[in-house]
Design a protein around this motif. Structure first.
Motif, PDB file in Angstrom:
ATOM      1  N   SER A  72      57.895  33.744 -43.614  1.00 13.60           N
ATOM      2  CA  SER A  72      57.813  35.054 -42.989  1.00 13.60           C
ATOM      3  C   SER A  72      58.681  36.010 -43.786  1.00 13.60           C
ATOM      4  O   SER A  72      59.502  35.594 -44.598  1.00 13.60           O
ATOM      5  CB  SER A  72      58.285  34.983 -41.539  1.00 13.60           C
ATOM      6  OG  SER A  72      59.674  34.858 -41.506  1.00 13.60           O
ATOM      7  N   SER A  73      58.471  37.276 -43.526  1.00  9.28           N
ATOM      8  CA  SER A  73      59.195  38.301 -44.272  1.00  9.28           C
ATOM      9  C   SER A  73      60.708  38.150 -44.111  1.00  9.28           C
ATOM     10  O   SER A  73      61.476  38.431 -45.025  1.00  9.28           O
ATOM     11  CB  SER A  73      58.739  39.664 -43.771  1.00  9.28           C
ATOM     12  OG  SER A  73      59.460  40.671 -44.381  1.00  9.28           O
ATOM     13  N   LYS A 133      53.361  36.622 -39.404  1.00  8.17           N
ATOM     14  CA  LYS A 133      53.629  35.182 -39.451  1.00  8.17           C
ATOM     15  C   LYS A 133      54.440  34.731 -38.250  1.00  8.17           C
ATOM     16  O   LYS A 133      54.465  33.567 -37.921  1.00  8.17           O
ATOM     17  CB  LYS A 133      54.347  34.834 -40.741  1.00  8.17           C
ATOM     18  CG  LYS A 133      53.362  34.707 -41.878  1.00  8.17           C
ATOM     19  CD  LYS A 133      54.023  34.629 -43.215  1.00  8.17           C
ATOM     20  CE  LYS A 133      52.966  34.865 -44.283  1.00  8.17           C
ATOM     21  NZ  LYS A 133      53.565  35.249 -45.552  1.00  8.17           N
ATOM     22  N   ARG A 134      55.116  35.673 -37.626  1.00 10.17           N
ATOM     23  CA  ARG A 134      55.909  35.291 -36.456  1.00 10.17           C
ATOM     24  C   ARG A 134      55.132  35.430 -35.164  1.00 10.17           C
ATOM     25  O   ARG A 134      55.659  35.165 -34.085  1.00 10.17           O
ATOM     26  CB  ARG A 134      57.188  36.117 -36.405  1.00 10.17           C
ATOM     27  CG  ARG A 134      58.181  35.677 -37.460  1.00 10.17           C
ATOM     28  CD  ARG A 134      59.377  36.585 -37.528  1.00 10.17           C
ATOM     29  NE  ARG A 134      60.170  36.539 -36.311  1.00 10.17           N
ATOM     30  CZ  ARG A 134      61.201  37.345 -36.077  1.00 10.17           C
ATOM     31  NH1 ARG A 134      61.550  38.232 -36.972  1.00 10.17           N
ATOM     32  NH2 ARG A 134      61.885  37.240 -34.964  1.00 10.17           N
ATOM     33  N   ASP A 162      55.428  41.650 -39.064  1.00 11.05           N
ATOM     34  CA  ASP A 162      55.470  40.319 -39.661  1.00 11.05           C
ATOM     35  C   ASP A 162      54.583  39.399 -38.816  1.00 11.05           C
ATOM     36  O   ASP A 162      55.037  38.796 -37.844  1.00 11.05           O
ATOM     37  CB  ASP A 162      56.929  39.830 -39.673  1.00 11.05           C
ATOM     38  CG  ASP A 162      57.101  38.554 -40.463  1.00 11.05           C
ATOM     39  OD1 ASP A 162      56.072  37.967 -40.875  1.00 11.05           O
ATOM     40  OD2 ASP A 162      58.245  38.143 -40.675  1.00 11.05           O
ATOM     41  N   LEU A 218      45.452  42.533 -41.453  1.00 10.68           N
ATOM     42  CA  LEU A 218      45.875  42.536 -40.053  1.00 10.68           C
ATOM     43  C   LEU A 218      46.442  43.908 -39.663  1.00 10.68           C
ATOM     44  O   LEU A 218      46.995  44.617 -40.489  1.00 10.68           O
ATOM     45  CB  LEU A 218      46.918  41.446 -39.832  1.00 10.68           C
ATOM     46  CG  LEU A 218      46.336  40.030 -39.841  1.00 10.68           C
ATOM     47  CD1 LEU A 218      47.427  39.000 -39.984  1.00 10.68           C
ATOM     48  CD2 LEU A 218      45.560  39.781 -38.570  1.00 10.68           C
ATOM     49  N   TYR A 265      62.963  46.320 -40.629  1.00 12.84           N
ATOM     50  CA  TYR A 265      62.196  45.150 -40.220  1.00 12.84           C
ATOM     51  C   TYR A 265      62.565  44.748 -38.790  1.00 12.84           C
ATOM     52  O   TYR A 265      61.694  44.467 -37.970  1.00 12.84           O
ATOM     53  CB  TYR A 265      62.498  43.996 -41.187  1.00 12.84           C
ATOM     54  CG  TYR A 265      61.912  42.670 -40.770  1.00 12.84           C
ATOM     55  CD1 TYR A 265      60.646  42.298 -41.188  1.00 12.84           C
ATOM     56  CD2 TYR A 265      62.620  41.791 -39.953  1.00 12.84           C
ATOM     57  CE1 TYR A 265      60.101  41.086 -40.806  1.00 12.84           C
ATOM     58  CE2 TYR A 265      62.087  40.579 -39.568  1.00 12.84           C
ATOM     59  CZ  TYR A 265      60.828  40.235 -39.994  1.00 12.84           C
ATOM     60  OH  TYR A 265      60.295  39.040 -39.607  1.00 12.84           O
ATOM     61  N   GLU A 266      63.850  44.735 -38.503  1.00  9.85           N
ATOM     62  CA  GLU A 266      64.303  44.318 -37.176  1.00  9.85           C
ATOM     63  C   GLU A 266      63.795  45.288 -36.101  1.00  9.85           C
ATOM     64  O   GLU A 266      63.372  44.863 -35.035  1.00  9.85           O
ATOM     65  CB  GLU A 266      65.828  44.237 -37.115  1.00  9.85           C
ATOM     66  CG  GLU A 266      66.428  43.039 -37.822  1.00  9.85           C
ATOM     67  CD  GLU A 266      66.469  43.190 -39.324  1.00  9.85           C
ATOM     68  OE1 GLU A 266      66.321  44.337 -39.817  1.00  9.85           O
ATOM     69  OE2 GLU A 266      66.621  42.175 -40.027  1.00  9.85           O
ATOM     70  N   ASN A 276      61.127  43.687 -49.224  1.00 10.39           N
ATOM     71  CA  ASN A 276      61.131  44.994 -48.585  1.00 10.39           C
ATOM     72  C   ASN A 276      62.166  45.848 -49.309  1.00 10.39           C
ATOM     73  O   ASN A 276      63.353  45.814 -48.995  1.00 10.39           O
ATOM     74  CB  ASN A 276      61.484  44.799 -47.110  1.00 10.39           C
ATOM     75  CG  ASN A 276      61.566  46.093 -46.358  1.00 10.39           C
ATOM     76  OD1 ASN A 276      61.266  47.155 -46.913  1.00 10.39           O
ATOM     77  ND2 ASN A 276      61.970  46.041 -45.115  1.00 10.39           N
TER      78      ASN A 276
END
Lengths: 719, 743
Positions: free
Chosen positions: B438-439, A360-361, A358, A351, A427-428, B370
């Motif tokens: 999810s991550s 999956k979200r 992420d 992807l 990540y955020e 991560n």
């Protein structure tokens, strides 16, 4: 002209006895040189004039004016891409070096037109509109450098976005003669449509040696994890059509399939699903009665009924994105733009930007084999999740798919994150849409730790000149078993603290810090003398707290080290009449603040208060000499998202004889000022971070019918 | 004189000319004016070509509609056939789940793991025994190969270093002859060491076929993404269950420790992996960057020793490894002979942020973790920059890196069981792709092993992510009343309870769980309430069924009740407001405590009034619905059936479970000590509380549970939460929760 005249008139004086013939010669030479110098100087140090002339030439510049380069038959061909390439083997990190900004520098080769020996161009489109957009976006960004020697990453201006429009062998030859090619080291190629009929490779077929490939449609077999970057296939529709964002929620259709080139096997399967589930599914195809072209690209049909594409995507909760001959589909971009949750059926597909996003979200990935179970699988997804996915999908599109600029800069950021992993985006930062970034909290003290009792706490007493009361407070606090150190912050510059011999004798170290200015923020400074995690901030007139109460407060703080744990509780209220916040010090059923006249908290918040307080709050508090405690409550609640904890019922702190709760608090002007503080801080924070709770902490056996001797904290005052 | 002046002037004129050329470099080409027209054009344009800028005017699209449409129509091969063809093409080193894994085996029975029976006479290392034991005691285990989705060999493949005493011979012959081997399909092979001196290749010495590798120190070149699993290197002393806590006890501010960066280890004088460690001394400053190496290893080290050895060895002996480990902000983890080293886990546990210096190492569980949030990934090539890099890391970042090391250590690494379960969960996530984590679930508390995606794939359905998502739980609760005695009168406690609960402003629904042997009473016999009352007939009538995740629970908050609980509406309202602040904990009324009985060397249970507590009874408690799911799915059958047989200890087990997830104590609210009529001695009816065995059983339970968890998860608390004005000297009318005062 003026300058030269002036200088030439001076000439004779300088060289008086020279022969005229020579003199004229030298004078002319001199003035020419000077004139040239001045002209050059003006040309060099007048940047505006350069820019304006360059801008002027810009309009005249065209792709067709780019220098022509003729490739010979024997021109070298790079090796095929090496599947084992990784950043540490095929990437020259020395070029990027250590860099205080942690930002890579990217160089773009000047545009050249490559033709083969016969003069036939290597690409049928030449520079495409998208690649032009991409390169100009990069050149406008912080990544760009025009100094080839400083560059860490090189981007050829050879457009390989679509493999079908270029000649593979000749393109490879063109790459190999780039000035800094060096086996393709540190070169980045963007490709969205790889492969060609009949077998459609999932990566660009152009031999490219060690090039980093940003490719749309990688499969797990061609994608070199941690080296290549998987990018989306840009959908040109995005540029033409403005789909306004739709509120997440249930839509008219449950599943929509709008792709036109679906293999007949899959189409048959989708038809079967439609038969079983009826109206919830909408299966669209190309309109047979419309001629091909851009206009027909924006129409879809079902049994003669015509729908507008991509608008129809907004009418469905889920949208199918099935693989075609290629794995990457431009439809994915359209679907995300419409805020429709993509259902991706493309086995082995990597992807877009999956290294950081992420998915999956934001999407549902279903194996192709399970296409027939799609309906049941999607039905099992909770509604609230579907809504979150819709929002997430739209945000992914806006941030990373919407333009060639977004795609290009995201790719560079991903590579940047690999080269400076310690400064990588979190990540955020990658995944949270702005609305979540705004409302969510990531507490800096997130680990559930109950620190050991042994290190104890440091009491910090802020004092000005009330020595007698101060000494009483010190004597009282020194009785608390877990006190580790006492720090007196002497805020009076005009008067020296009492001599050492006069201070009360206590069993723990006592330090006095003299401040340079009488500021309230001095009480929250992270002094090096504070060696414990726990800090007890206490005013120099809080004499009524018992040692049991203080020790208990410390025990509660240990269970909630990320909160303010204090004794006097206060509340903020919304004043409906005035339409603003109000400060409340009455005995209420609720608490949203504890006063730092007597409160335990983590030393980290001292650091935050001193260095990270938003806006001008810190200076404002110092100037007004008030509300430092409210500011602290705002700060802690904002960063942790948690309410403070009021411990024990204690209401009176200063003098046992007084009938009022606190002398100061009853003052009406004081109350008005405190209310103003709340309003001021709420506007600086942009939100009201304070949390209201209805509980306070008491010892487990408080008020129990149980021998006082056996209670850990028997002496808990009730007033 | 004149000549002198002339020369001077000539010289100055020359200097001016040179200056002119230097300053106006661009004018040099001008002097060459006169060449062809074409040439001049490209030269004057030089500046504008060098800097990239947008080309104006019409340019073609990179792909046309017609092309996009016709492309895909060329496809003649059936996609199904194409998929099947993958299996043949992509095998061996190119294996992926799509080509080398048989998903159909997992469809019938879900994700089940079969372990080959152990054969007599086969030697097996302790570590491998621990791995197999962990699988066998997990909820994935099946003894029936016909049900299995994943197969694990009982042949020890951990140590494939031929020179090692643990090396198992003749696997090359043994493995392919296994009856279920099937070319290695759906097998997973665990390995810690492969290859041997001098090259340390990653070859296992036998053909793994289609099998997946769960391997330590795996390199990115050999790692098959989304197929293999990189596991950490662990020692043979690594505990099987439980595992040690992280070392971090407090978050000191400022977050710097005595040393900035440390390393202490061997230096290989020759052979693979020696370069990085050989260069470490360049960075060593013996103040805050202490990188120590010794040449002493093997028997003949002196043969190879170089000029630095003696000096290095001397310095090496001056420092204690443990002291450095616990007192350093960063710990260097350079590659050794193999890519991974024990140092990695040691640093992680010690809350010393690992600075990785091992190019090409696929970090442990890199598929889900991560690592940028817990480690600094350095580059061996840039060793000299490492000190300035770590010094440039901001204090806030250090604080968060350090906490994350502790979270990851405790969530995935501190026992063999965690490592094995994480491996299995990763594979399960691949097999059931649309119900996978999810991550965020993997990388934030409480970690992937406690967040089961089968409960929900929506983060907001779990009690852990409200703050991260910026949302709040639904502000209502569902009361579940566990009924075991038949309904005989309308004045029975359960009736009063039901009415009181339904009166709460926060109550969304009351569920009556009918676990009584008598048939369900008629509908009209239940009191009329404003909220719906749902009666569920328990199928098995066992006590664990009170913790089943019933679909009929519409809210996140669950109020669990015994039938004879005495609880007022006010008490419930208050407890619920507390729960909203602590949605991941159990909020209850009567509390209990545990203690270590050093005489009997076991855990003790007490219901005495004490100054602290570590459990709250679930006969009256509010907690998140997810814990129902976790209780049912996460806990092993052995514990659940033990609870069912005794009809006791279910509350202790729930407290164990929740505390092991949160690492925090439950919360006791209000003064309430008893909550049952039987406890208050007003009833003569026989109750399980009156049973003398009852207490002894609970003692036994504690120890059984602690041994399964491998540790004691319960945590003590010294405080309870009361309403703000509780027992305050203000008018009762001003108090919101008046009833609580009266008890």
């Amino acid at each position: 002209m003026y300058a030269s005249g002036k200088y030439s008139s001076r000439g004779p004086a300088l060289i008086p006895r020279m022969k005229t013939k020579h003199r004229i010669y030298y004078i002319t030479l001199f003035s020419v040189v000077l004139l040239g110098l001045i002209a050059t100087g003006m040309f060099q140090f007048w940047p505006h004039s350069i820019e304006s002339t360059a801008d002027w030439t810009l309009d005249k510049r065209s792709v067709h004016d780019a220098p022509l380069v003729r490739l010979t038959l024997s021109s070298p061909i790079p090796e095929r891409g090496d599947l084992s390439c990784r950043m540490h083997t095929c990437f020259d990190v020395y070029r990027c070096g250590y860099n205080p900004k942690n930002k890579i520098k990217v160089y773009i080769y000047p545009l050249q037109r490559f033709v083969d020996e016969m003069g036939v161009p290597i690409s049928s489109t030449g520079l495409s509109r998208e690649y032009n957009d991409l390169l100009s976006a990069i050149s406008d960004s912080d990544f760009y450098t025009d100094d080839v020697t400083r560059a860490c990453l090189f981007i050829p201006s050879i457009d390989v976005l679509n493999q079908n429009s270029l000649r593979v062998r000749e393109t490879a030859q063109a790459l190999a003669i780039l000035s800094r090619w060096d086996k393709g080291m540190n070169h980045l190629l963007f490709n969205m449509l790889p492969g060609g009929p009949p077998d459609y490779n999932t990566a660009l077929d152009v031999p490219r040696d060690r090039v980093l490939l940003a490719g749309g449609g990688f499969s797990t077999w061609t994608y070199r994890q941690g080296y290549d970057v998987s990018i989306p296939v840009y959908s040109p529709l995005s540029a033409d059509i403005d789909l306004p964002e739709r509120q997440p929620g249930p839509r008219h259709y449950f599943i929509l399939s709008s792709q036109t080139a679906i293999h007949r096997e899959y189409r048959a399967e989708l038809e079967r699903l439609k038969e079983e589930n009826g109206e919830a599914l909408l299966l669209l195809d190309k309109c047979s009665n419309l001629s091909q072209g851009a206009a027909s690209a924006r129409k879809r049909c079902y049994k003669g009924q015509v729908y507008d594409y991509p608008q129809i995507l907004q009418e469905s909760s889920f949208c199918v994105v099935l693989r075609g001959a290629r794995l990457g589909q431009a439809a994915l971009s359209d679907v995300l733009q419409a805020g429709c949750v993509p259902v991706i059926l493309a086995d082995s597909y990597i992807l877009p930007f999956s290294e950081v996003l992420d998915w999956k979200r934001a999407s549902v990935v279903i194996p192709e084999e399970k296409l027939s179970e799609m309906y049941t699988i999607l039905k099992s997804i909770p509604h609230r999740q579907v809504e979150e996915m819709q929002r997430q999908a739209r945000w992914f599109w806006e941030a990373y798919f919407s333009s060639m600029k977004a795609i290009g800069l995201t790719t560079l950021q991903i590579i940047n994150d690999r080269i400076y992993p310690y400064a990588a985006r979190t990540y955020e930062q990658w995944n949270n849409p702005p609305v979540v970034k705004w409302t969510s909290v990531n507490s800096p003290l997130f680990l559930p730790l109950i620190p050991p009792r042994a290190p104890g706490f440091t009491a910090v007493v802020l004092t000005y000149d009330r020595v007698e009361s101060l000494f009483r407070v010190i004597t009282e606090i020194s009785k608390v078993p877990s006190l580790a150190k006492l720090l007196v912050v002497w805020n009076n510059q005009n008067k020296s603290p009492p001599e050492e011999s006069l201070w009360p004798k206590i069993g723990v170290p006592l330090k006095v810090v003299r401040t340079k200015e009488n500021k309230l923020s001095n009480r929250f400074f992270p002094y090096d003398e504070i060696e414990t995690e726990a800090v007890l901030a206490i005013d120099d007139d809080i004499i009524m707290l018992t040692s049991d109460e203080l020790q208990f407060g410390y025990e509660v703080w240990r269970e909630f080290p990320d909160r303010l744990v204090g004794y006097p509780g206060r509340l903020h209220l919304w004043d409906h009449e005035m339409g603003k916040w109000k400060y409340e010090s009455e005995w209420t059923n609720e608490v949203s603040m504890v006063l730092t006249g007597a409160a335990f908290y983590h030393k980290y918040f001292n650091y935050l208060y001193t260095y990270k307080m938003p806006g001008d709050i810190k200076n404002w508090v110092d100037a007004h000499m008030n509300c430092e405690d409210i500011a602290m409550n705002f700060l802690v609640a904002n960063i942790t998202g948690k309410a403070p904890i009021k411990v024990t019922p204690r209401k009176k702190f200063k003098c046992p004889e007084c009938t009022a709760i606190d002398g100061l608090s009853l003052d009406q002007t004081h109350m008005v000022e405190r209310s103003e503080c709340i309003n001021k801080f709420a506007s600086v924070f942009g939100t009201m971070p304070l949390k209201v709770v209805e509980h306070r902490a008491d010892p487990v056996l408080y008020k129990d019918d149980f021998p006082e001797k056996l209670k850990s904290f028997p002496n808990i005052g009730s007033l | 004189m004149q000549a002198k002046k002339r020369y001077l002037i000539l010289f100055s004129a020359g200097a001016c000319l040179i200056m002119l050329f230097c300053l106006g470099g661009i004018q040099v080409p001008l002097s060459r004016r006169g060449s062809s027209q074409r040439d001049e054009r490209s030269l004057t344009g030089y500046h504008s070509w060098a800097r990239w800028r947008r080309f104006p005017g019409y340019l073609q699209r990179f792909s046309s509609w017609d092309q996009a449409w016709s492309d895909d129509h060329n496809e003649h091969i059936s996609p199904r056939q194409k998929r099947d063809a993958n299996t043949g093409v992509y095998s061996g080193r190119r294996c992926r789940m799509e080509s080398c894994f048989d998903f159909t085996l997992c469809e019938r029975n879900g994700f089940k793991v079969y372990v080959y029976p152990q054969q007599k006479g086969e030697k097996m290392s302790e570590s491998y025994q621990n791995i197999l034991l962990s699988i066998e005691s997990s909820r994935f285990y099946t003894a029936d190969p016909g049900q299995a989705c994943l197969f694990v060999l009982s042949l020890d493949t951990l140590d494939r270093d031929q020179l090692s005493p643990q090396y198992v011979h003749s696997l090359r012959a043994k493995i392919p002859s296994l009856p279920l081997w099937n070319g290695g399909k759906n097998h997973i092979i665990f390995n810690l060491y492969s290859g041997t001196w001098p090259d340390y290749t990653e070859d296992l010495g036998f053909d793994i076929g289609f099998a997946m590798l769960a391997k330590a120190s795996i390199s990115t070149e050999n790692f098959r993404p989304n197929f293999d699993v990189s596991i950490p290197l662990f020692s043979k002393d690594h505990p099987r269950t439980g595992g040690q806590r992280g070392y971090l006890k407090h978050n000191a501010i400022p977050p710097f420790r005595k040393y900035m960066l440390v390393f202490k280890g061997k230096r290989y004088l020759t052979g693979i992996g020696s370069d990085t460690r050989n260069a470490l001394y360049h960075v060593h400053n013996s103040e805050d960057v202490v990188l120590l190496t010794t040449c002493k290893h093997g028997k003949d080290w002196q043969k190879h020793k170089d000029a630095r050895c003696d000096k290095d060895n001397l310095e090496y002996d001056k420092y204690d490894y443990r002291e450095m480990l616990y007192n350093s902000t960063f710990c260097l983890v350079p590659r050794g002979r193999r890519l991974g080293s024990f140092r990695f886990l040691e640093a992680l546990q010690a809350a010393c942020v690992p600075v990785m210096l091992s190019n090409g190492w696929e970090l442990p569980f890199s598929e889900i973790i991560n690592w940028n949030t817990a480690a600094v990934i350095g580059d061996e090539r840039l060793l000299l920059q490492i000190p300035s890099t770590v010094r440039s890391i901001h204090q806030d970042k250090i604080l968060s890196l350090r906490q994350q090391t502790q979270f990851l250590w405790e969530a995935y690494f501190n026992s063999v069981e965690k490592i094995v379960l994480t491996t299995l969960e990763i594979i399960q996530d691949r097999v059931l792709r649309h119900t996978s984590r999810s991550s965020l679930m993997w990388n934030s508390l409480p970690g992937g092993l406690f967040t089961l995606p089968h409960y929900s794939t929506y983060l907001g359905d779990f009690p852990f992510y409200y703050a991260k998502l910026g949302i709040k739980p639904y502000p209502k609760f569902t009361a579940i009343i566990h009924v075991v005695t038949p309904l005989v009168s309308q004045s029975q406690p359960v009736m009063k309870l039901l009415v009181a609960m339904a009166k709460s402003q926060y109550c969304a629904q009351v569920i009556v769980l009918w676990n009584c042997d008598k048939p369900l009473p008629a509908k009209y016999r239940w009191p009329v309430t404003s909220v719906p009352v749902v009666v569920i007939e328990g199928e098995s009538k066992v006590i664990s069924s009170r913790f089943l995740p019933y679909d009929t629970i519409p809210t996140e908050a669950v109020l669990s009740l015994d039938e004879d609980t005495v609880l007022s509406t006010t008490e419930v309202d208050f407890a619920f407001t507390v729960w909203q602040s602590f949605p991941d904990r159990i909020i209850g009324y009567p509390a209990r405590s545990h203690f270590w009985d050093s005489n009997k060397e076991r855990w003790g249970y007490t219901s005495k009034w004490t100054n602290d507590y570590s459990m709250v009874l679930t006969g009256a408690a509010i907690y998140h619905k997810y814990y129902h799911y976790l209780y049912t799915s996460y806990l092993p059958n052995s514990l659940k059936s033990m609870v069912d047989q005794m009809s006791n200890c279910e509350d202790i087990l729930m407290n164990f479970l929740v505390s092991s997830v949160t690492k925090l104590p439950p919360i006791k609210v209000t003064q309430k000590k008893q909550y049952k009529e039987t406890m208050m001695g007003q009833s003569s009816r026989a109750s399980r509380w009156a049973d003398p065995d009852h207490f002894a059983q609970r003692q036994t339970c504690m120890n059984k549970f602690a041994s399964w968890f491998g540790t004691m998860p319960l945590v003590h608390s010294q405080m309870r939460l009361d309403p703000v004005l509780f027992k305050d000297q203000v008018s009762i009318l001003r108090k919101k929760y008046r009833d609580i005062e009266r008890l």
